[in-house]
Scaffold this active site. Structure first.
Site, mmCIF file in Angstrom:
data_model
loop_
_atom_site.group_PDB
_atom_site.id
_atom_site.type_symbol
_atom_site.label_atom_id
_atom_site.label_comp_id
_atom_site.label_asym_id
_atom_site.label_seq_id
_atom_site.Cartn_x
_atom_site.Cartn_y
_atom_site.Cartn_z
ATOM 1 C CE LYS A 1 -9.530 -23.232 36.041
ATOM 2 N NZ LYS A 1 -9.980 -22.899 37.389
ATOM 3 N NE ARG B 1 -3.080 -21.435 39.604
ATOM 4 C CZ ARG B 1 -2.628 -22.340 38.733
ATOM 5 N NH1 ARG B 1 -1.323 -22.582 38.662
ATOM 6 N NH2 ARG B 1 -3.458 -22.997 37.951
ATOM 7 C CE LYS C 1 -4.561 -25.230 40.677
ATOM 8 N NZ LYS C 1 -5.650 -24.274 41.005
ATOM 9 C CD GLU D 1 -13.862 -31.978 30.251
ATOM 10 O OE1 GLU D 1 -14.909 -31.802 30.895
ATOM 11 O OE2 GLU D 1 -12.881 -32.571 30.706
ATOM 12 C CE LYS E 1 -10.111 -19.463 34.927
ATOM 13 N NZ LYS E 1 -10.352 -19.897 36.267
ATOM 14 C CB SER F 1 -5.448 -13.108 36.954
ATOM 15 O OG SER F 1 -4.864 -14.396 36.821
ATOM 16 C CE1 TYR G 1 -10.208 -11.017 38.507
ATOM 17 C CE2 TYR G 1 -9.233 -11.769 36.446
ATOM 18 C CZ TYR G 1 -9.702 -12.037 37.716
ATOM 19 O OH TYR G 1 -9.676 -13.326 38.195
#
Ligand code: PBG
Length: 329
Positions: A196, A206, A223, A239, A254, A280, A319
């Protein structure tokens, strides 16, 4: 002399094109993300995600039944937590009667066969909008993973089938897996957001959950100390392999479109299903361009989803799940 081989022969009609087509998207491929909000009879459109909504539990029930009738058999739940319940410890995340825990029961009650996945991360519950517990201006890894494991357990007790930790702390998968085994939940799946990235494409999400990092002194502005650097490719495989060792059943890349090289690397490196999250911002870009009349919405949606599957996705959180399934049926 013309060439003996003319590749256009296999493109002359829809019949032949469909015969030689290598990739197909079907309703089986989709996970529908759902945003849940407190209240009754609420269906709130998200400003930066046209035609995507936050549902109160009563309307969530209707939505889930509709998804099932369209052939979508998995949902991924996110909750918008009231501001007064946010803190720096994820207290509300563990509430057995919290919105997430009630949402899980609502979905299972409405459609018992629906596969229920839940997002496990502290950001919607964090007064600072971070995925973990903060001290001295830092997100503290091991304090966070302990809370995440408990949070996951509470989702499973409420009926969740698959936990989807999206926080990118180190060691969260083994912590979660160990607790599930200790508590006897041997059949619970973990879909790890394993590669990610610290992406600017999460902006509209968000907005949807009001979960962006707050702008305050001694609070990290972004982040980047836990999500991955978009410049890194090799690291994504590392990872992901670590998450599988720690007990992840499904791994995830992602965002989607900008990271299809990563999807293919991981597909080639692992022997578990690979999920891709078309996020999104990817949704918002298509909607905005289509609204202006600059892109053909339906064609671009299908092309992007096909490309994600072609790159190596075993499943896609999108979505556009509902739109896509309507378009292909
Ligand atoms: C929570 C979480 C995020 C997304 C999924 N889970 C936001 C973030 O990490 O900041 C983003 C999904 C999207 O943009 O559609 N950790």
């Amino acid at each position: 002399m013309y060439p003996l081989r003319r590749n256009r022969r296999l493109r002359t009609s829809e019949a032949i094109r469909s015969l030689v087509r290598e990739t197909a998207i079907t309703p089986n491929d989709f996970i529908a993300p759902l945003f849940v909000v407190e209240g009754k009879n609420k269906k709130e459109e998200i400003a930066s995600m046209p035609n995507y909504f936050r549902f109160s539990l009563d309307l969530l029930e209707k939505e889930v039944k509709e998804l099932w009738s369209l052939g979508i058999k998995s949902v991924l739940l996110f909750v918008k937590v009231p501001e007064n319940l946010k803190d720096n410890a994820g207290t509300e995340a563990l509430n057995v009667d919290g919105l997430m825990q009630r949402a899980i029961k609502t979905v299972k009650n409405a459609v018992p066969e629906m596969l229920v996945m839940t997002d496990v991360a502290l950001d919607p519950y964090s007064a600072y909008g971070h995925d973990g517990v903060i001290a001295d201006g830092k997100v503290i890894n091991d304090d966070t993973t302990a809370v995440l494991a408990e949070m996951g357990l509470s989702h499973v007790k409420a009926g969740a089938d698959i936990l989807a930790p999206s926080d990118m702390m180190d060691g969260r998968i083994i912590e979660m897996r160990s607790l599930l085994e200790d508590e006897g939940f041997h059949e619970t799946g973990i879909m790890s957001y394993s590669a990610k990235y610290a992406s600017a494409f999460y902006g509209p999400f968000r907005d949807a959950l009001d979960s962006a990092p707050v702008d305050a002194e001694n609070i990290p502005k972004d982040k980047k100390t836990y999500q991955m650097d978009p410049a890194n490719r090799e690291e994504a495989v590392k990872e992901t392999l670590m998450d599988i060792e720690e007990g992840a059943d499904i791994v995830m890349v992602k965002p989607g479109l900008c990271y299809l090289d990563i999807v293919r690397d991981i597909r080639n490196a692992v022997d578990v299903p690979v999920a891709v999250y078309q996020v999104s911002g990817e949704y918002a870009m298509i909607k905005a361009a289509a609204e202006k009349g600059w892109l053909d919405h339906d064609a671009v949606v299908l092309e992007q989803l096909t490309a994600i599957k072609r790159a190596g996705a075993s499943m896609i959180a999108s979505y556009f799940a509902k739109d896509a399934v309507k378009l292909i049926s």
